[in-house]
Design a protein around this motif. Sequence first.
Motif, PDB file in Angstrom:
ATOM      1  N   ARG A 140       0.828  -1.205   0.000  1.00 40.89           N
ATOM      2  CA  ARG A 140       0.000   0.000   0.000  1.00 40.89           C
ATOM      3  C   ARG A 140       0.863   1.256   0.000  1.00 40.89           C
ATOM      4  O   ARG A 140       0.622   2.194  -0.763  1.00 40.89           O
ATOM      5  CB  ARG A 140      -0.951   0.003   1.208  1.00 40.89           C
TER       6      ARG A 140
ATOM      7  N   ARG B 162       2.451   2.250  -3.192  1.00 41.48           N
ATOM      8  CA  ARG B 162       1.487   2.823  -4.142  1.00 41.48           C
ATOM      9  C   ARG B 162       1.017   4.211  -3.700  1.00 41.48           C
ATOM     10  O   ARG B 162       0.083   4.767  -4.276  1.00 41.48           O
ATOM     11  CB  ARG B 162       0.268   1.904  -4.286  1.00 41.48           C
TER      12      ARG B 162
ATOM     13  N   GLU C  32      -6.081  -2.163  -2.187  1.00 38.09           N
ATOM     14  CA  GLU C  32      -5.832  -0.746  -2.448  1.00 38.09           C
ATOM     15  C   GLU C  32      -7.000   0.144  -2.027  1.00 38.09           C
ATOM     16  O   GLU C  32      -6.959   1.363  -2.223  1.00 38.09           O
ATOM     17  CB  GLU C  32      -5.554  -0.537  -3.944  1.00 38.09           C
ATOM     18  N   GLY C  33      -8.023  -0.439  -1.423  1.00 40.98           N
ATOM     19  CA  GLY C  33      -9.244   0.296  -1.099  1.00 40.98           C
ATOM     20  C   GLY C  33      -9.099   1.302   0.024  1.00 40.98           C
ATOM     21  O   GLY C  33      -8.079   1.372   0.716  1.00 40.98           O
ATOM     22  N   ASP C  34     -10.166   2.075   0.206  1.00 43.14           N
ATOM     23  CA  ASP C  34     -10.223   3.112   1.233  1.00 43.14           C
ATOM     24  C   ASP C  34     -10.595   2.478   2.575  1.00 43.14           C
ATOM     25  O   ASP C  34     -11.738   2.581   3.033  1.00 43.14           O
ATOM     26  CB  ASP C  34     -11.238   4.192   0.829  1.00 43.14           C
TER      27      ASP C  34
ATOM     28  N   ASN D  96     -10.720 -10.663   1.376  1.00 39.70           N
ATOM     29  CA  ASN D  96      -9.960 -11.488   0.445  1.00 39.70           C
ATOM     30  C   ASN D  96      -9.763 -12.859   1.067  1.00 39.70           C
ATOM     31  O   ASN D  96      -9.489 -12.956   2.264  1.00 39.70           O
ATOM     32  CB  ASN D  96      -8.581 -10.882   0.150  1.00 39.70           C
TER      33      ASN D  96
ATOM     34  N   PRO E 222      -7.838  -8.700 -10.136  1.00 37.19           N
ATOM     35  CA  PRO E 222      -8.324  -7.314 -10.054  1.00 37.19           C
ATOM     36  C   PRO E 222      -9.269  -7.057  -8.870  1.00 37.19           C
ATOM     37  O   PRO E 222      -9.174  -6.007  -8.234  1.00 37.19           O
ATOM     38  CB  PRO E 222      -9.054  -7.113 -11.392  1.00 37.19           C
ATOM     39  N   GLU E 223     -10.148  -8.013  -8.560  1.00 35.95           N
ATOM     40  CA  GLU E 223     -11.099  -7.818  -7.457  1.00 35.95           C
ATOM     41  C   GLU E 223     -10.382  -7.775  -6.113  1.00 35.95           C
ATOM     42  O   GLU E 223     -10.692  -6.955  -5.256  1.00 35.95           O
ATOM     43  CB  GLU E 223     -12.156  -8.932  -7.443  1.00 35.95           C
ATOM     44  N   HIS E 224      -9.419  -8.685  -5.915  1.00 30.54           N
ATOM     45  CA  HIS E 224      -8.685  -8.730  -4.651  1.00 30.54           C
ATOM     46  C   HIS E 224      -7.747  -7.518  -4.514  1.00 30.54           C
ATOM     47  O   HIS E 224      -7.613  -6.943  -3.437  1.00 30.54           O
ATOM     48  CB  HIS E 224      -7.892 -10.029  -4.539  1.00 30.54           C
ATOM     49  N   LYS E 225      -7.116  -7.152  -5.617  1.00 29.05           N
ATOM     50  CA  LYS E 225      -6.215  -5.995  -5.613  1.00 29.05           C
ATOM     51  C   LYS E 225      -6.980  -4.728  -5.251  1.00 29.05           C
ATOM     52  O   LYS E 225      -6.484  -3.896  -4.479  1.00 29.05           O
ATOM     53  CB  LYS E 225      -5.559  -5.846  -6.991  1.00 29.05           C
ATOM     54  N   LYS E 226      -8.188  -4.601  -5.787  1.00 30.86           N
ATOM     55  CA  LYS E 226      -9.028  -3.424  -5.492  1.00 30.86           C
ATOM     56  C   LYS E 226      -9.278  -3.309  -3.986  1.00 30.86           C
ATOM     57  O   LYS E 226      -9.272  -2.206  -3.434  1.00 30.86           O
ATOM     58  CB  LYS E 226     -10.347  -3.532  -6.257  1.00 30.86           C
ATOM     59  N   ILE E 227      -9.479  -4.427  -3.331  1.00 33.09           N
ATOM     60  CA  ILE E 227      -9.714  -4.401  -1.884  1.00 33.09           C
ATOM     61  C   ILE E 227      -8.438  -3.993  -1.147  1.00 33.09           C
ATOM     62  O   ILE E 227      -8.467  -3.151  -0.254  1.00 33.09           O
ATOM     63  CB  ILE E 227     -10.262  -5.753  -1.394  1.00 33.09           C
TER      64      ILE E 227
END
Length: 165
Positions: free
Chosen positions: A57, A60, A138-140, A112, A131-136
């Motif tokens: 995190r 990024r 990197e999520g807020d 996840n 993509p779905e797991h990565k989004k989590i």
Amino acid sequence: MKKTLQKGLLIAFVLIINACSADSSEGMQTNYKDEIMANYTYSAVELETMKLINDYRMSRGLDSIQVKDYLSFKAEEHDNNMIESNLVSHNDFVSRSENIRKVLGAKNVGENVGYNYQSPEGVLNGWLNSPEHKKIIEGDFNYFGISMRISPDGKKYYTSIFAKI
């Protein structure tokens, strides 16, 4: 004798019904509070996985997130359920997230799961390649918890739960 037995059974039945009714929510709140106060004991694999998630995190430009033991307890429950059912899934995520919203006041919850990765690096790479797991990841979110459990046949089950509180 028969009347005494019937009376005893009736009283037991009334007590059971009362204990499960919505009116007994005060006791439920106490249980939630006890769960929040309990400390989760992290394995080296869990600690390393959390460190890698935060390192990723920060690489990024995102904030690191704090560990919340309650989320790890919920993740552990899910790992145990997946092992028991021999099924890798997000089953019951809605009820888990509703519980976390109620207990911790979370505004958003993500999850996840991973199966049979041999290392913290492996599970993180698996999540980042989805993509779905990565989004989590990197999520807020500002809190997370993690659990890794090993089934009797040696398979590793991972669950990480993220929350915005």
